[in-house]
Design an enzyme around this catalytic site. Sequence first.
Site, PDB file in Angstrom:
ATOM      1  N   SER A  42      11.674   9.616  -3.392  1.00  0.00           N
ATOM      2  CA  SER A  42      12.898  10.262  -3.833  1.00  0.00           C
ATOM      3  C   SER A  42      12.688  11.452  -4.765  1.00  0.00           C
ATOM      4  O   SER A  42      13.289  11.556  -5.827  1.00  0.00           O
ATOM      5  CB  SER A  42      13.798   9.229  -4.499  1.00  0.00           C
ATOM      6  OG  SER A  42      15.079   9.491  -4.085  1.00  0.00           O
ATOM      7  N   ASP A  64      19.201   6.181  -4.761  1.00  0.00           N
ATOM      8  CA  ASP A  64      18.151   6.971  -5.400  1.00  0.00           C
ATOM      9  C   ASP A  64      18.673   7.666  -6.659  1.00  0.00           C
ATOM     10  O   ASP A  64      17.999   7.716  -7.690  1.00  0.00           O
ATOM     11  CB  ASP A  64      17.609   8.017  -4.418  1.00  0.00           C
ATOM     12  CG  ASP A  64      17.126   7.381  -3.121  1.00  0.00           C
ATOM     13  OD1 ASP A  64      16.902   6.158  -3.113  1.00  0.00           O
ATOM     14  OD2 ASP A  64      16.974   8.108  -2.131  1.00  0.00           O
TER      15      ASP A  64
HETATM   16  C1  GLA Z   1      16.835   6.928   1.399  1.00  0.00           C
HETATM   17  C2  GLA Z   1      18.269   7.217   0.960  1.00  0.00           C
HETATM   18  C3  GLA Z   1      18.881   6.035   0.207  1.00  0.00           C
HETATM   19  C4  GLA Z   1      18.690   4.734   0.974  1.00  0.00           C
HETATM   20  C5  GLA Z   1      17.251   4.596   1.458  1.00  0.00           C
HETATM   21  C6  GLA Z   1      17.077   3.402   2.354  1.00  0.00           C
HETATM   22  O1  GLA Z   1      16.021   6.818   0.275  1.00  0.00           O
HETATM   23  O2  GLA Z   1      18.300   8.354   0.122  1.00  0.00           O
HETATM   24  O3  GLA Z   1      20.234   6.288  -0.070  1.00  0.00           O
HETATM   25  O4  GLA Z   1      19.604   4.653   2.037  1.00  0.00           O
HETATM   26  O5  GLA Z   1      16.806   5.738   2.153  1.00  0.00           O
HETATM   27  O6  GLA Z   1      17.262   2.238   1.637  1.00  0.00           O
END
Ligand code: GLA
Length: 397
Positions: A142, A188
């Site tokens: 993230s 995230d």
């Molecule tokens: C990405 C997205 C989150 C979530 C994950 C899976 O990180 O940004 O919002 O959906 O995938 O859990």
Amino acid sequence: MTDTAHVSTADVARSLFIERFGAEPVGTWSAPGRVNLIGEHTDYNDGFVLPFAIQHRTHVALAPREDGRIRVASTFDDAAVELALDELDGLFPGRRDEVPEWARYPLGVAWALLAASGANPADATGVDLAFASSVPIGAGLSSSAAIEGATAVALAETWGLSLDRVALAQAGRRAENEAVGAPTGIMDQMAALLGRADAAIFLDCRSLETQVVDLGFAQAGLEVVVIDTGVKHSHATGGYGERRAACERGAAALGVPALRDVTVDDLERLAGLVDDVTFRRVRHVVTENERVIETVRTLSEQGPTAIGELLVASHASMRDDFEISVPELDTAVEAALSAGAVGARMTGGGFGGAAIALVARDRVEQVRDAAIAAFSASGFTAPTVFTVVPSAGAGRD
Ligand code: GLA
């Protein structure tokens, strides 16, 4: 990574600011990347997640300017992007292609914050922003929410906005959904804004209520090892959106607003209503929600060494039912487990990125060696292996 490395990324942002803008910033702010311990693809289904913020952070150096313009620069790109704050409304979402992709994150947050606070963009103080990051990009940790979180806390303070952390996370998510065009959930951004040292955030994605969950990894002699496969993914394209659509189909077939409202007992009825693929997508989400709740309970009742099976079951569900793993992620998980990890799973949206393994401190080297050897034996490019520690959320440095 130590505090020294953390300070040095802030210094990189500060130096970049001086180099590109020819002046001193008034300060630096930062936000972390995250690892999701468990609860994958449950957030946009109004479900439960258990992420923690990591020590890798994105820092932003900022100074106000007098002319109502916003300028962003970063170590990811040579060019700075500059426009008037009151042009943001025309830019997003329809004309987003006119700015480089990385700049859509901070500019999108500025746009979403102004909208959320009701401020008139023409009256807002202009800003210069320079970004540097230690969050690996495209690793499923993230990096995007780290940029959004750092921008949100820096601008909220500079503009004197009375928005709480949840509202800042919502602005970050809006930026990601509408300015960048990735149909992601809110996990995230919440992790980046609300993270705490030594703890995970148990988040109810429907009410947005959070509970700080002590992890106790250090006391139990455990480390979280990240195995970054190097396989890049993007949630603005393809698979992520398809998974989301399948979840919506499943909820519609059962006549509920979201899969949060479905239990394991409903699955039998669902089987007669949807195709096999949709059924398996739903089964992943429904069982994953249960695993998150079970993990929180197990952590408090038995401690972290007891959550291994839940992590492994989560990975199997993503591999077999949700089908978002890739051979490199499966190899990383299998290698970690065979080298004695307590548990392991892919983390994040999938289709690449990283796996995490919960490992006794004295086995970290074995897990690293096993992952590298397994990748080599399969002809994959060597993974990057490092440890992460649950860390604090966004703030002024
Ligand atoms: C990405 C997205 C989150 C979530 C994950 C899976 O990180 O940004 O919002 O959906 O995938 O859990």
